[in-house]
Design an enzyme around this catalytic site. Sequence first.
Site, PDB file in Angstrom:
ATOM      1  N   HIS A 177      69.606  72.714 -13.597  1.00  0.00           N
ATOM      2  CA  HIS A 177      69.570  73.934 -13.912  1.00  0.00           C
ATOM      3  C   HIS A 177      69.580  74.230 -15.291  1.00  0.00           C
ATOM      4  CE1 HIS A 177      71.567  74.017  -9.872  1.00  0.00           C
ATOM      5  NE2 HIS A 177      70.686  74.936  -9.706  1.00  0.00           N
ATOM      6  N   ASP A 223      73.021  73.354 -16.385  1.00  0.00           N
ATOM      7  CA  ASP A 223      73.337  71.899 -16.565  1.00  0.00           C
ATOM      8  C   ASP A 223      72.962  71.097 -17.796  1.00  0.00           C
ATOM      9  OD1 ASP A 223      74.114  71.924 -13.481  1.00  0.00           O
ATOM     10  OD2 ASP A 223      71.824  71.671 -13.025  1.00  0.00           O
ATOM     11  N   GLU A 259      60.728  78.279  -5.243  1.00  0.00           N
ATOM     12  CA  GLU A 259      61.204  77.388  -4.089  1.00  0.00           C
ATOM     13  C   GLU A 259      61.661  78.670  -3.190  1.00  0.00           C
ATOM     14  OE1 GLU A 259      64.633  75.157  -5.224  1.00  0.00           O
ATOM     15  OE2 GLU A 259      65.219  74.894  -3.072  1.00  0.00           O
ATOM     16  N   ASP A 305      73.314  76.810   4.979  1.00  0.00           N
ATOM     17  CA  ASP A 305      72.390  75.994   4.331  1.00  0.00           C
ATOM     18  C   ASP A 305      73.253  74.701   4.236  1.00  0.00           C
ATOM     19  OD1 ASP A 305      70.457  74.457   2.993  1.00  0.00           O
ATOM     20  OD2 ASP A 305      70.667  75.667   1.207  1.00  0.00           O
TER      21      ASP A 305
END
Length: 349
Positions: free
Chosen positions: A49, A52, A174, A248
């Site tokens: 990310h 990150d 995605e 998820d």
Amino acid sequence: MSNDYRFSFGPWNIHEGADPFGPPVRPNVEFAKKLALYKKLGFDGVQFHDDDAVPDMENLFPSEMIKKASAVKALLDGEGLVAEFVAPRLWENPKGVDGGFTANDPACRNWAMERTYRAVDIARALGTNLIVLWLAREGTYIRESKNAIVAYERLLDAVNRILEYDREIAIAIEPKPNEPMDHAYVPTIGHALALAYQTIDPTRVGGLIETAHAVLAGLDPSDEMAFALAQGKLWSVHLNDQNGLKYDQDKAFGSANLRAAYNQVRVLELGGYPATGRFVGLDVKAMRTQAAESATQHLVNSRAIFLMLVEKVRTFPKEIEEQCAANRDYEALELAVLQHLMGKTPQIP
Ligand code: GLO
Ligand code: MG
């Protein structure tokens, strides 16, 4: 064989075990320590990310942000790793609560673009030209809150603007059908690629397919991958597993549905994925029950299962497949596949 495939994961895949119902149960592993684990665990690529790579990236001067990203690139080089992609994390900022690109508030939409341009600059500094758009909150909790037609136009406009901002950047969308939203606007790879072909440069827009997301959409992950592979548009994968229609789960690859995992590997083999040089990403989560010392096992196991399945795919007798197809005897084919997966010699009918 392991050399045929390159594996990647993101720093978020080594995590403290918090879930919506409970706080962290494992200590935080600092970023540099995570990086030092990659090679040992058998991984060559790091998925990021934007924050990150550069925490607090939005509050830095652009030059400072790039300096920090370049320092991360030096860390990667030192570990012999490469950055696979950068994803703008729009969903954790309060300005992104209503989505970013499709927010009703124009100030929030502008913020989403600015943040994404910064993510692009970070990607370049890390040495990758791939941006992943997981469109987390680009959807609705209730349908009446947005005009979905306008929302799709806004998504297209956002992708075009990113393509214009940097002529070298490529974007992999995605798709995910739900969570955190009730319904997301780009739920499947079909939606993602339709959007790709509408952009100003379809050659620079493709997809990343995650197993769990396809399952949540009620679809077969290997067929989703096949759709993208047939168009040269499978630019990364997030292999994991999902035990039915629930939150998820990001379970270890193959752990819920080994047969479906086999078919994902099979389609990657059929599609010549290793030759594309693209990474096999594992977007897996350690169970909350796992002790800190072994909270990387989910990554190691997923990779090992993947490689065992490559072996299974490569050793399945092709003549059985051909003979069964010619005879239209799919019962026999199914039994042979199951025998093979269970370590028995598949029988020619
Ligand atoms: C969540 C997604 C998420 C993305 C990651 C990269 O459901 O799978 O983990 O893959 O943020 O964009
Ligand atoms: Mg993912």
